[in-house]
Design a protein around this motif. Structure first.
Motif, PDB file in Angstrom:
ATOM      1  N   ILE A  34     -12.112 -17.907 -49.286  1.00  4.14           N
ATOM      2  CA  ILE A  34     -12.281 -17.430 -50.653  1.00  4.14           C
ATOM      3  C   ILE A  34     -11.212 -16.385 -50.971  1.00  4.14           C
ATOM      4  O   ILE A  34     -10.641 -15.794 -50.043  1.00  4.14           O
ATOM      5  CB  ILE A  34     -13.695 -16.847 -50.879  1.00  4.14           C
ATOM      6  CG1 ILE A  34     -13.990 -15.718 -49.869  1.00  4.14           C
ATOM      7  CG2 ILE A  34     -14.741 -17.934 -50.813  1.00  4.14           C
ATOM      8  CD1 ILE A  34     -15.283 -14.984 -50.137  1.00  4.14           C
TER       9      ILE A  34
ATOM     10  N   PHE B  92     -15.977 -19.131 -56.274  1.00  2.77           N
ATOM     11  CA  PHE B  92     -16.724 -18.698 -55.098  1.00  2.77           C
ATOM     12  C   PHE B  92     -16.127 -17.385 -54.591  1.00  2.77           C
ATOM     13  O   PHE B  92     -14.929 -17.313 -54.312  1.00  2.77           O
ATOM     14  CB  PHE B  92     -16.654 -19.763 -54.003  1.00  2.77           C
ATOM     15  CG  PHE B  92     -17.334 -21.052 -54.380  1.00  2.77           C
ATOM     16  CD1 PHE B  92     -18.717 -21.161 -54.393  1.00  2.77           C
ATOM     17  CD2 PHE B  92     -16.579 -22.157 -54.740  1.00  2.77           C
ATOM     18  CE1 PHE B  92     -19.347 -22.353 -54.745  1.00  2.77           C
ATOM     19  CE2 PHE B  92     -17.191 -23.352 -55.091  1.00  2.77           C
ATOM     20  CZ  PHE B  92     -18.577 -23.446 -55.097  1.00  2.77           C
TER      21      PHE B  92
ATOM     22  N   ILE C 295     -21.064 -16.158 -52.374  1.00  4.39           N
ATOM     23  CA  ILE C 295     -21.364 -17.054 -51.245  1.00  4.39           C
ATOM     24  C   ILE C 295     -22.231 -16.377 -50.184  1.00  4.39           C
ATOM     25  O   ILE C 295     -22.868 -17.067 -49.377  1.00  4.39           O
ATOM     26  CB  ILE C 295     -20.084 -17.608 -50.596  1.00  4.39           C
ATOM     27  CG1 ILE C 295     -19.285 -16.487 -49.920  1.00  4.39           C
ATOM     28  CG2 ILE C 295     -19.231 -18.323 -51.619  1.00  4.39           C
ATOM     29  CD1 ILE C 295     -18.161 -17.007 -49.043  1.00  4.39           C
TER      30      ILE C 295
ATOM     31  N   PRO D  16     -21.458 -23.692 -51.452  1.00  2.00           N
ATOM     32  CA  PRO D  16     -20.097 -23.678 -50.893  1.00  2.00           C
ATOM     33  C   PRO D  16     -20.028 -24.384 -49.546  1.00  2.00           C
ATOM     34  O   PRO D  16     -19.015 -25.022 -49.225  1.00  2.00           O
ATOM     35  CB  PRO D  16     -19.757 -22.191 -50.783  1.00  2.00           C
ATOM     36  CG  PRO D  16     -21.063 -21.475 -50.885  1.00  2.00           C
ATOM     37  CD  PRO D  16     -21.940 -22.326 -51.730  1.00  2.00           C
TER      38      PRO D  16
END
Length: 305
Positions: A91, A43, A76, A83
């Motif tokens: 992240i 992600f 994302i 997510p």
């Protein structure tokens, strides 16, 4: 942002091991694919600096795994639902899926060694999987212990081909050269070790072994030294030289015994030279060698009795 814009990985993506996914294709790309082999879902977001750091690291590690694992990336910002459902709050975040379910993961821009270890752990024991670096190193150690220095060297070289900076592999290859008497090649191999890693235990052990072989080369034949010691048991220098020569001949217990004899007779001889030489032996032999374990025990008995 395309993969190429994020980390220059378009060529890798073409291999089928690395791809981008969307909310719509997540089930197919990650859930279903992980039923065939482990899949890492990364992600990330365009504004995330650590993501740009991690991208080339994780892509390199996945490519080095040669098909044991796949990497799927999800932006994302463009696809927040997945997510969000998984509770991703920071992240970069990497989650490993196995058999359709999350199995492990890590967060942040971790170093390459940690990513490689993560993949190795994830894929260990997989049917048809290529051996991990750790497995190759273990195999090489076993082969060398069985006396096949050439076979062990080939395995260490395989590791170095994949990771030229592998300290265990470089030290292992140098050790193989020492075992075959090729000291110059051993020295050249150790020169490839970065200065910051020269204190690594495996590197120091090989250097100690090289030093011992060179010491022994300057001495006379074992039989002559044995005769000197037999003629004069108090000739500590002759006994010291005999210990070095015996070690070079592979007679570790005998070499240990002679140095311990000096320690018992005259601990201060040559500025504690016998004990210091024993420590060098132990370093060259390795901490788990039977001769090291026995020698340390016997030395402690003398020193602390």
């Amino acid at each position: 942002m395309t993969i190429m814009e994020q980390g220059g990985a378009a060529p890798q993506a073409a291999s089928g091991l690395i791809k981008e996914t969307t909310t719509q294709s997540f089930v197919k790309d990650v859930i279903e694919e992980s039923k065939h082999q482990p899949v890492l879902i990364d992600f990330w977001a365009p504004w995330c600096g650590p993501c740009r750091t991690l991208t080339p690291i994780i892509e390199k590690a996945v490519m080095a795994a040669k098909g044991r694992v796949k990497l799927v990336k999800m932006n994302i910002d463009e696809h927040p639902d997945i997510p969000g459902q998984m509770g991703i709050q920071s992240i970069p975040a990497v989650i490993a899926f196995v058999d359709g379910r999350p199995a492990d993961g890590f967060m942040g821009a971790v170093p390459e060694s940690q990513v490689t270890a993560f993949i190795d752990k994830l894929t260990a024991g997989m049917p048809g999987a290529e051996p991990t670096v750790a497995e190759l190193l273990k195999e090489a150690e076993t082969i060398l212990a069985e006396g096949d220095a050439a076979g062990a060297a080939a395995v260490y070289a395989e590791v170095i081909a994949a990771d030229a900076a592998s300290i265990p592999a470089l030290a292992g290859l140098a050790k193989c050269y020492v075992a075959t008497g090729a000291l110059e090649q051993a020295k050249q191999t150790l020169e490839l070790v970065p200065a910051a890693k020269r204190e690594d235990a495996a590197v120091k052990a090989v250097q100690a072994a090289i030093d011992l072989v060179e010491q022994a080369a300057a001495l006379g034949p074992v039989t002559e030294l044995e005769q000197k010691v037999a003629a004069n048991p108090l000739d500590h220098q002759a006994r010291f030289d005999l210990a070095i020569a015996l070690n070079a001949a592979g007679q570790r217990p005998e070499a240990t015994s002679h140095l311990l004899e000096i320690v018992k007779r005259d601990r201060k001889w040559n500025e504690d030279g016998a004990r210091k030489q024993l420590i060098q032996f132990f370093e060259a032999w390795g901490p788990t060698d039977e001769a090291t374990l026995d020698g340390r025990k016997r030395l402690s008995t003398i020193l602390f009795s």
